[in-house]
Design a protein around this motif. Structure first.
Motif: not given
Length: 96
Positions: A31-41, A44-49, A51-60
C-alpha cells in the motif's frame, strides 16, 4: 502547485483483518509503495512552499546534508604541556 480537490487521488486501504503479522507487513508495504510517488511529490511541493521539515527530510534522504566544517588543527598535547609547564626543548642529541 497544489492539487485541486477533484484532482486528488482517492486513497483506500483495505482492512486486512485476517492477515498474520508477516502478511500484514507485506500488505501495508504494498500500500505504501503504491502511493510513494504521490507522497514524494507532496513532500517536494511542501518543501518548495517553504516547509523546512520536508526540505530537511528530502535533503537528508538524497544525501545533500551539510558537510562538516573543516577540522582545525589545534595545539598538540606536547606543545600544550611545554607551554603550560614552561618547559624548554632539550638541546639536539641529548635525549635518547
Amino acid at each position: 502547485m497544489a492539487q485541486s480537490a477533484e484532482e486528488k487521488l482517492e486513497i483506500t486501504v483495505r482492512e486486512p483483518r485476517d492477515f498474520t503479522s508477516p502478511e500484514l507487513e507485506s500488505h501495508l508495504g504494498e500500500e505504501i509503495r503504491s502511493h510513494a510517488a504521490q507522497v514524494v511529490k507532496g513532500l517536494i511541493e511542501k518543501a518548495i512552499d517553504g516547509g523546512a521539515v520536508q526540505a530537511k527530510f528530502l535533503f537528508d534522504f538524497a544525501g545533500l546534508n551539510a558537510s562538516p566544517p573543516p577540522a582545525k588543527k589545534g595545539e598538540s598535547l606536547l606543545e600544550l604541556m611545554r607551554r603550560e609547564l614552561e618547559l624548554e626543548e632539550p638541546p639536539e642529541g641529548t635525549v635518547e
